[in-house]
Design a protein around this motif. Structure first.
Motif, PDB file in Angstrom:
ATOM      1  N   PHE A 161      46.382  41.900  37.998  1.00 38.85           N
ATOM      2  CA  PHE A 161      45.766  42.966  38.789  1.00 38.85           C
ATOM      3  C   PHE A 161      44.403  43.339  38.208  1.00 38.85           C
ATOM      4  CE2 PHE A 161      50.139  43.996  40.289  1.00 38.85           C
ATOM      5  CZ  PHE A 161      49.871  44.067  41.647  1.00 38.85           C
ATOM      6  N   SER A 162      44.329  43.435  36.889  1.00 36.41           N
ATOM      7  CA  SER A 162      43.078  43.816  36.240  1.00 36.41           C
ATOM      8  C   SER A 162      41.972  42.814  36.542  1.00 36.41           C
ATOM      9  CB  SER A 162      43.296  43.927  34.724  1.00 36.41           C
ATOM     10  OG  SER A 162      42.111  44.337  34.072  1.00 36.41           O
ATOM     11  N   ALA A 163      42.313  41.527  36.531  1.00 35.34           N
ATOM     12  CA  ALA A 163      41.319  40.502  36.830  1.00 35.34           C
ATOM     13  C   ALA A 163      40.824  40.624  38.274  1.00 35.34           C
ATOM     14  CB  ALA A 163      41.904  39.118  36.587  1.00 35.34           C
ATOM     15  N   VAL A 164      41.749  40.861  39.202  1.00 31.50           N
ATOM     16  CA  VAL A 164      41.372  40.989  40.617  1.00 31.50           C
ATOM     17  C   VAL A 164      40.507  42.223  40.830  1.00 31.50           C
ATOM     18  CG1 VAL A 164      42.235  41.325  42.957  1.00 31.50           C
ATOM     19  CG2 VAL A 164      43.387  39.732  41.411  1.00 31.50           C
ATOM     20  N   PHE A 165      40.925  43.373  40.277  1.00 29.48           N
ATOM     21  CA  PHE A 165      40.147  44.603  40.436  1.00 29.48           C
ATOM     22  C   PHE A 165      38.778  44.471  39.783  1.00 29.48           C
ATOM     23  CE2 PHE A 165      44.386  47.115  40.540  1.00 29.48           C
ATOM     24  CZ  PHE A 165      44.562  46.752  41.858  1.00 29.48           C
ATOM     25  N   GLY A 166      38.735  43.790  38.635  1.00 26.55           N
ATOM     26  CA  GLY A 166      37.451  43.585  37.984  1.00 26.55           C
ATOM     27  C   GLY A 166      36.499  42.781  38.842  1.00 26.55           C
ATOM     28  N   ALA A 167      37.052  41.778  39.552  1.00 31.25           N
ATOM     29  CA  ALA A 167      36.213  40.947  40.421  1.00 31.25           C
ATOM     30  C   ALA A 167      35.783  41.696  41.681  1.00 31.25           C
ATOM     31  CB  ALA A 167      36.973  39.677  40.798  1.00 31.25           C
ATOM     32  N   ILE A 207      36.779  33.139  37.776  1.00 32.65           N
ATOM     33  CA  ILE A 207      36.652  31.694  37.921  1.00 32.65           C
ATOM     34  C   ILE A 207      37.778  31.154  38.805  1.00 32.65           C
ATOM     35  CG2 ILE A 207      35.490  31.459  35.700  1.00 32.65           C
ATOM     36  CD1 ILE A 207      38.112  30.605  34.470  1.00 32.65           C
ATOM     37  N   PRO A 208      37.596  29.984  39.418  1.00 33.76           N
ATOM     38  CA  PRO A 208      38.637  29.426  40.297  1.00 33.76           C
ATOM     39  C   PRO A 208      39.993  29.307  39.631  1.00 33.76           C
ATOM     40  CG  PRO A 208      36.593  28.208  40.561  1.00 33.76           C
ATOM     41  CD  PRO A 208      36.366  29.157  39.428  1.00 33.76           C
ATOM     42  N   ARG A 209      40.022  28.978  38.321  1.00 39.64           N
ATOM     43  CA  ARG A 209      41.293  28.881  37.617  1.00 39.64           C
ATOM     44  C   ARG A 209      42.048  30.204  37.656  1.00 39.64           C
ATOM     45  NH1 ARG A 209      40.773  28.335  31.305  1.00 39.64           N
ATOM     46  NH2 ARG A 209      40.310  30.526  31.629  1.00 39.64           N
ATOM     47  N   ALA A 210      41.297  31.311  37.526  1.00 42.16           N
ATOM     48  CA  ALA A 210      41.932  32.630  37.545  1.00 42.16           C
ATOM     49  C   ALA A 210      42.508  32.957  38.916  1.00 42.16           C
ATOM     50  CB  ALA A 210      40.930  33.700  37.121  1.00 42.16           C
ATOM     51  N   TRP A 211      41.799  32.542  39.994  1.00 42.56           N
ATOM     52  CA  TRP A 211      42.349  32.765  41.332  1.00 42.56           C
ATOM     53  C   TRP A 211      43.652  31.991  41.513  1.00 42.56           C
ATOM     54  CZ3 TRP A 211      41.173  36.758  43.950  1.00 42.56           C
ATOM     55  CH2 TRP A 211      39.879  37.272  43.942  1.00 42.56           C
ATOM     56  N   GLY A 212      43.742  30.808  40.899  1.00 41.26           N
ATOM     57  CA  GLY A 212      45.012  30.084  40.911  1.00 41.26           C
ATOM     58  C   GLY A 212      46.105  30.856  40.210  1.00 41.26           C
ATOM     59  N   GLY A 213      45.754  31.536  39.110  1.00 41.97           N
ATOM     60  CA  GLY A 213      46.722  32.375  38.416  1.00 41.97           C
ATOM     61  C   GLY A 213      47.182  33.547  39.265  1.00 41.97           C
ATOM     62  N   VAL A 214      46.261  34.140  40.006  1.00 36.64           N
ATOM     63  CA  VAL A 214      46.619  35.234  40.914  1.00 36.64           C
ATOM     64  C   VAL A 214      47.620  34.746  41.956  1.00 36.64           C
ATOM     65  CG1 VAL A 214      45.735  36.787  42.692  1.00 36.64           C
ATOM     66  CG2 VAL A 214      44.463  36.474  40.561  1.00 36.64           C
ATOM     67  N   ALA A 215      47.386  33.555  42.496  1.00 35.72           N
ATOM     68  CA  ALA A 215      48.311  33.000  43.477  1.00 35.72           C
ATOM     69  C   ALA A 215      49.678  32.729  42.868  1.00 35.72           C
ATOM     70  CB  ALA A 215      47.728  31.707  44.056  1.00 35.72           C
ATOM     71  N   ALA A 216      49.711  32.252  41.610  1.00 37.12           N
ATOM     72  CA  ALA A 216      50.989  31.997  40.937  1.00 37.12           C
ATOM     73  C   ALA A 216      51.763  33.292  40.726  1.00 37.12           C
ATOM     74  CB  ALA A 216      50.743  31.295  39.603  1.00 37.12           C
ATOM     75  N   ALA A 217      51.071  34.348  40.311  1.00 39.23           N
ATOM     76  CA  ALA A 217      51.735  35.635  40.115  1.00 39.23           C
ATOM     77  C   ALA A 217      52.266  36.185  41.431  1.00 39.23           C
ATOM     78  CB  ALA A 217      50.770  36.639  39.485  1.00 39.23           C
ATOM     79  N   ALA A 218      51.483  36.049  42.481  1.00 39.06           N
ATOM     80  CA  ALA A 218      51.930  36.530  43.793  1.00 39.06           C
ATOM     81  C   ALA A 218      53.188  35.789  44.237  1.00 39.06           C
ATOM     82  CB  ALA A 218      50.815  36.346  44.820  1.00 39.06           C
ATOM     83  N   LEU A 219      53.245  34.488  43.990  1.00 38.68           N
ATOM     84  CA  LEU A 219      54.435  33.712  44.362  1.00 38.68           C
ATOM     85  C   LEU A 219      55.651  34.176  43.562  1.00 38.68           C
ATOM     86  CD1 LEU A 219      55.786  31.437  45.900  1.00 38.68           C
ATOM     87  CD2 LEU A 219      54.953  29.832  44.164  1.00 38.68           C
ATOM     88  N   GLY A 220      55.455  34.460  42.271  1.00 35.43           N
ATOM     89  CA  GLY A 220      56.557  34.967  41.459  1.00 35.43           C
ATOM     90  C   GLY A 220      57.086  36.297  41.963  1.00 35.43           C
ATOM     91  N   VAL A 221      56.178  37.182  42.356  1.00 36.43           N
ATOM     92  CA  VAL A 221      56.590  38.479  42.897  1.00 36.43           C
ATOM     93  C   VAL A 221      57.347  38.302  44.207  1.00 36.43           C
ATOM     94  CG1 VAL A 221      55.722  40.643  43.878  1.00 36.43           C
ATOM     95  CG2 VAL A 221      54.752  39.756  41.744  1.00 36.43           C
ATOM     96  N   VAL A 222      56.869  37.391  45.050  1.00 37.98           N
ATOM     97  CA  VAL A 222      57.548  37.130  46.328  1.00 37.98           C
ATOM     98  C   VAL A 222      58.974  36.640  46.084  1.00 37.98           C
ATOM     99  CG1 VAL A 222      57.578  35.616  48.350  1.00 37.98           C
ATOM    100  CG2 VAL A 222      55.462  36.738  47.660  1.00 37.98           C
TER     101      VAL A 222
END
Length: 295
Positions: A108-114, A122-137
């Motif tokens: 969340f901090s990375a997304v809000f910071g962006a 960086i694109p790698r971080a957006w991939g991490g955001v997608a991975a976290a979202a999938l885990g939450v789902v």
């Protein structure tokens, strides 16, 4: 990048262990005692110890009146959101799932910071955001499909993590000319008052003398969390290399999941295993320093 000293590594390992195993301890404490009252007792018992630490280190308590408004804002996002929503969520979730969801905070901090603070993600971080979202789902889907599921607990834990993330971004940019430990003391005091008011308003009719296991959980949180881990982390936060804090954050939810399964007999479903892997992957991609930074 300065390597951590042996003392710093020792403190970091202890902090990770203390915070990681606290998730089943929290679950044990709030299973038979009102959660807001549990948190209030813990903070009030740990606050005098925190004050002694400031006195021992000769840290001034003073915060100029001109900065009270900013201090209040930091308290709301760093403390009120997290401690109120997280302790309520733990009551309705397994300790392991609460830990996984709580430590989505760096994502969340990375997304809000962006989005809000102009930080480049960086694109790698957006991939991490997608991975976290999938885990939450995965976790949310299991809660919805089970008759005993409590999806509102998932929502509260995510809101707690998001609030903490905003508070982290604000804390990094604070212009208050006061020691971090002094800010932590006042933020903890205000949180103790806030939690006590909520406990009186919503839990007074449910008050009873805590059982010995509840007292044990209260004392653990007072001394290990509020008097030790919080203070030690604040002292180390400005000196530790990013890699050290990354590893610490990554292992806390893992400890929370497996200590809850071992201690409380919580059943681990495939969604839990997958969510652990996805969230750890997400945190690593968001926090792990890039090749340029390491160089």
């Amino acid at each position: 990048m300065q390597s951590p000293t042996r003392r710093q590594v020792t403190l970091l390992v202890l902090i990770t262990l203390v915070w990681g195993v606290n998730w089943p301890i929290l679950k044990l404490g709030v299973s038979s005692f009102p959660p807001l009252s549990f948190r209030s007792l813990s903070i009030w018992m740990g606050l005098p110890v925190l004050a002694v630490v400031l006195i021992w280190r000769r840290v001034p308590f003073t915060v100029a009146r001109a900065h009270w408004r900013e201090l209040a804002l930091l308290t709301v996002f760093n403390m009120f959101f997290w401690h109120t929503l997280a302790i309520l969520a733990v009551q309705s979730l397994s300790s392991g799932r609460a830990a996984i969801l709580g430590y989505t905070m760096p994502v969340f901090s990375a997304v809000f910071g962006a989005l809000w603070f102009g930080q480049r993600l960086i694109p790698r971080a957006w991939g991490g955001v997608a991975a976290a979202a999938l885990g939450v789902v995965l976790l949310l889907w299991h809660e919805i499909t089970q008759f005993s599921g409590r999806p509102e607990g998932v929502a509260m834990m995510l809101m707690a993590a998001a609030g903490w993330a905003v508070g982290t971004q604000l804390m990094r940019r604070t212009i208050i000319p006061a020691p971090t430990l002094a800010l932590a003391f006042w933020m903890t005091l205000f949180t103790a008052i806030w939690m006590s008011l909520l406990a009186v308003l919503f839990e007074r009719s449910a008050w009873s003398w805590p059982a010995p296991p509840v007292w044990g959980a209260v004392i653990y949180n007072a001394l290990a969390i509020f008097a030790f881990a919080q203070v030690a982390w604040l002292m180390l936060a400005r000196d530790l290399p990013p890699i050290a804090s990354t590893l610490s954050v990554m292992f806390i939810p893992v400890l929370g999941v497996f200590s809850g399964a071992w201690w409380l007999g919580e059943t681990l479903h495939w969604q839990d295993w997958a969510a652990v892997a996805l969230v750890v992957l997400a945190i690593a991609t968001v926090l792990w320093p890039s090749r340029a930074v390491r160089a």
